[in-house]
Design an enzyme around this catalytic site. Sequence first.
Site, PDB file in Angstrom:
ATOM      1  N   LYS A  41      -7.111   1.933  -2.957  1.00  0.00           N
ATOM      2  CA  LYS A  41      -6.724   1.360  -1.660  1.00  0.00           C
ATOM      3  C   LYS A  41      -6.717   2.435  -0.568  1.00  0.00           C
ATOM      4  O   LYS A  41      -7.172   2.199   0.563  1.00  0.00           O
ATOM      5  CB  LYS A  41      -5.353   0.700  -1.799  1.00  0.00           C
ATOM      6  CG  LYS A  41      -4.725   0.231  -0.518  1.00  0.00           C
ATOM      7  CD  LYS A  41      -5.484  -0.887   0.146  1.00  0.00           C
ATOM      8  CE  LYS A  41      -4.875  -1.176   1.514  1.00  0.00           C
ATOM      9  NZ  LYS A  41      -5.634  -2.142   2.278  1.00  0.00           N
ATOM     10  N   THR A  88       0.857  -1.185   0.000  1.00  0.00           N
ATOM     11  CA  THR A  88       0.000   0.000   0.000  1.00  0.00           C
ATOM     12  C   THR A  88       0.895   1.237   0.000  1.00  0.00           C
ATOM     13  O   THR A  88       1.580   1.516   0.985  1.00  0.00           O
ATOM     14  CB  THR A  88      -0.921   0.040   1.229  1.00  0.00           C
ATOM     15  OG1 THR A  88      -1.713  -1.146   1.244  1.00  0.00           O
ATOM     16  CG2 THR A  88      -1.836   1.258   1.168  1.00  0.00           C
ATOM     17  N   LYS A 103       0.105   5.337   8.349  1.00  0.00           N
ATOM     18  CA  LYS A 103       0.714   5.629   7.035  1.00  0.00           C
ATOM     19  C   LYS A 103      -0.358   5.809   5.962  1.00  0.00           C
ATOM     20  O   LYS A 103      -0.304   6.754   5.159  1.00  0.00           O
ATOM     21  CB  LYS A 103       1.668   4.468   6.691  1.00  0.00           C
ATOM     22  CG  LYS A 103       2.281   4.472   5.319  1.00  0.00           C
ATOM     23  CD  LYS A 103       1.660   3.454   4.362  1.00  0.00           C
ATOM     24  CE  LYS A 103       1.622   2.046   4.835  1.00  0.00           C
ATOM     25  NZ  LYS A 103       1.020   1.098   3.894  1.00  0.00           N
TER      26      LYS A 103
HETATM   27  P1  NAP Z   1       4.782  -5.945   7.952  1.00  0.00           P
HETATM   28  O1  NAP Z   1       4.444  -7.201   8.666  1.00  0.00           O
HETATM   29  O2  NAP Z   1       5.257  -4.765   8.726  1.00  0.00           O
HETATM   30  O3  NAP Z   1       5.863  -6.327   6.818  1.00  0.00           O
HETATM   31  C1  NAP Z   1       6.542  -5.324   6.114  1.00  0.00           C
HETATM   32  C2  NAP Z   1       7.530  -5.940   5.146  1.00  0.00           C
HETATM   33  O4  NAP Z   1       8.271  -4.863   4.529  1.00  0.00           O
HETATM   34  C3  NAP Z   1       8.570  -6.856   5.812  1.00  0.00           C
HETATM   35  O5  NAP Z   1       8.888  -7.891   4.937  1.00  0.00           O
HETATM   36  C4  NAP Z   1       9.737  -5.901   6.000  1.00  0.00           C
HETATM   37  O6  NAP Z   1      10.987  -6.547   6.105  1.00  0.00           O
HETATM   38  C5  NAP Z   1       9.666  -5.121   4.713  1.00  0.00           C
HETATM   39  N1  NAP Z   1      10.415  -3.856   4.762  1.00  0.00           N
HETATM   40  C6  NAP Z   1      10.182  -2.795   5.549  1.00  0.00           C
HETATM   41  N2  NAP Z   1      11.064  -1.817   5.287  1.00  0.00           N
HETATM   42  C7  NAP Z   1      11.865  -2.273   4.301  1.00  0.00           C
HETATM   43  C8  NAP Z   1      12.954  -1.722   3.578  1.00  0.00           C
HETATM   44  N3  NAP Z   1      13.394  -0.472   3.805  1.00  0.00           N
HETATM   45  N4  NAP Z   1      13.538  -2.475   2.608  1.00  0.00           N
HETATM   46  C9  NAP Z   1      13.074  -3.719   2.351  1.00  0.00           C
HETATM   47  N5  NAP Z   1      12.059  -4.312   3.001  1.00  0.00           N
HETATM   48  C10 NAP Z   1      11.444  -3.587   3.961  1.00  0.00           C
HETATM   49  O7  NAP Z   1       3.552  -5.405   7.108  1.00  0.00           O
HETATM   50  P2  NAP Z   1       2.292  -6.155   6.499  1.00  0.00           P
HETATM   51  O8  NAP Z   1       1.181  -6.096   7.463  1.00  0.00           O
HETATM   52  O9  NAP Z   1       2.692  -7.445   5.914  1.00  0.00           O
HETATM   53  O10 NAP Z   1       1.906  -5.113   5.316  1.00  0.00           O
HETATM   54  C11 NAP Z   1       2.626  -5.039   4.103  1.00  0.00           C
HETATM   55  C12 NAP Z   1       1.920  -4.034   3.215  1.00  0.00           C
HETATM   56  O11 NAP Z   1       0.575  -4.454   2.996  1.00  0.00           O
HETATM   57  C13 NAP Z   1       1.821  -2.618   3.812  1.00  0.00           C
HETATM   58  O12 NAP Z   1       1.912  -1.680   2.777  1.00  0.00           O
HETATM   59  C14 NAP Z   1       0.433  -2.605   4.441  1.00  0.00           C
HETATM   60  O13 NAP Z   1      -0.080  -1.289   4.536  1.00  0.00           O
HETATM   61  C15 NAP Z   1      -0.325  -3.458   3.448  1.00  0.00           C
HETATM   62  N6  NAP Z   1      -1.486  -4.170   3.970  1.00  0.00           N
HETATM   63  C16 NAP Z   1      -1.455  -4.751   5.205  1.00  0.00           C
HETATM   64  C17 NAP Z   1      -2.582  -5.417   5.656  1.00  0.00           C
HETATM   65  C18 NAP Z   1      -2.637  -6.066   7.010  1.00  0.00           C
HETATM   66  O14 NAP Z   1      -3.760  -6.319   7.471  1.00  0.00           O
HETATM   67  N7  NAP Z   1      -1.534  -6.384   7.663  1.00  0.00           N
HETATM   68  C19 NAP Z   1      -3.724  -5.496   4.854  1.00  0.00           C
HETATM   69  C20 NAP Z   1      -3.717  -4.909   3.577  1.00  0.00           C
HETATM   70  C21 NAP Z   1      -2.582  -4.239   3.156  1.00  0.00           C
HETATM   71  P3  NAP Z   1      11.542  -7.048   7.540  1.00  0.00           P
HETATM   72  O15 NAP Z   1      10.902  -8.377   7.772  1.00  0.00           O
HETATM   73  O16 NAP Z   1      13.012  -7.091   7.367  1.00  0.00           O
HETATM   74  O17 NAP Z   1      11.102  -6.010   8.561  1.00  0.00           O
END
Ligand code: NAP
Length: 286
Positions: A171, A96, A239
């Site tokens: 989104k 996102t 965010k």
């Molecule tokens: P998350 O658990 O915080 O995972 C974030 C991912 O991004 C991890 O793999 C992290 O790596 C990586 N990352 C962060 N900073 C980075 C960098 N500078 N370089 C490379 N990799 C980096 O988040 P999530 O919940 O899976 O969400 C991922 C995306 O989907 C976000 O944009 C979120 O808004 C969206 N989303 C989330 C949900 C939800 O319910 N969780 C639903 C819909 C959409 P590390 O493991 O090394 O930290």
Amino acid sequence: MPKYGFIGLGIMGSPMAANLIKAGFDVTVWNRTPGKCAPLVALGARQVESPRQVAESCDITFAMLADPAAAHAASFGPEGVLEGISDGRGYIDMSTVDDATSCAIAAAIVKAGGRFLEAPVFGTKKPAEDGTLIILTAGDQSLYDEAAAALDKLGKLRLYLGAVGQGARMKLVLNMIMGGMMTAFCEGMALGQKGGLDCSQILAVLDAGPLANPMFKGKGPMLMAGNFPTSFPLKHMQKDLRLAVALGDKLGQPLHSAAMANETFKRACAAGHADEDFSAVYRVIG
Ligand code: NAP
């Protein structure tokens, strides 16, 4: 059969990549913190050392990264996707982000000879595990068609919304509504409790009437228990509100309640709740 790559194995990316592997696809993975690849390697994935290695060894690479900075770093950074993409290979960014970030990545991928599709998702950890996400795509239609079999393992519904940027905008609109609903819900629960109402009765009435929805139903008991296991990190909701308010600025659309919700989520981040579920915003309201 195409080879798929997956970059970003957080709360969402890990179960999504697992669903591709379980469906029998050939999957290569990378994550900034390499240890998170282990469960996927155990399922049959190949682990590599950089986004570049994923992009150059796969026909279609998916990414599911935290925010615009992470999406930018994985593409433009050293050993990034742009160093590996070529020859019509596909890059599908499901993170996102704002429309400008998506458009910048898309332009660079196309310039390097690749194809780009943005595909943010609606739905949280459980739909990611169940393969029932709603996928909001925009960009290269040939890539959308080619990736259909994989997208159908990740989601129950996919939409093609046109030019790059429209998926990101859709989104942000959806999550902006969700963030505002959450703060209104928390305020109602807090007011009811202070007014001597039984919160389980508030939830029962909400669920029986025209405001019934899975979010209130799922998060209500968490609010009552004061326990917020993370499905959607609070910092990511902040965010999304920040990006939605910025989109409102860009397009001249007043967003009073979204701006207020953003301030409340900012306060919750500052109070140390960034990594809890976004429903933990209740902690700074209740
Ligand atoms: P998350 O658990 O915080 O995972 C974030 C991912 O991004 C991890 O793999 C992290 O790596 C990586 N990352 C962060 N900073 C980075 C960098 N500078 N370089 C490379 N990799 C980096 O988040 P999530 O919940 O899976 O969400 C991922 C995306 O989907 C976000 O944009 C979120 O808004 C969206 N989303 C989330 C949900 C939800 O319910 N969780 C639903 C819909 C959409 P590390 O493991 O090394 O930290």
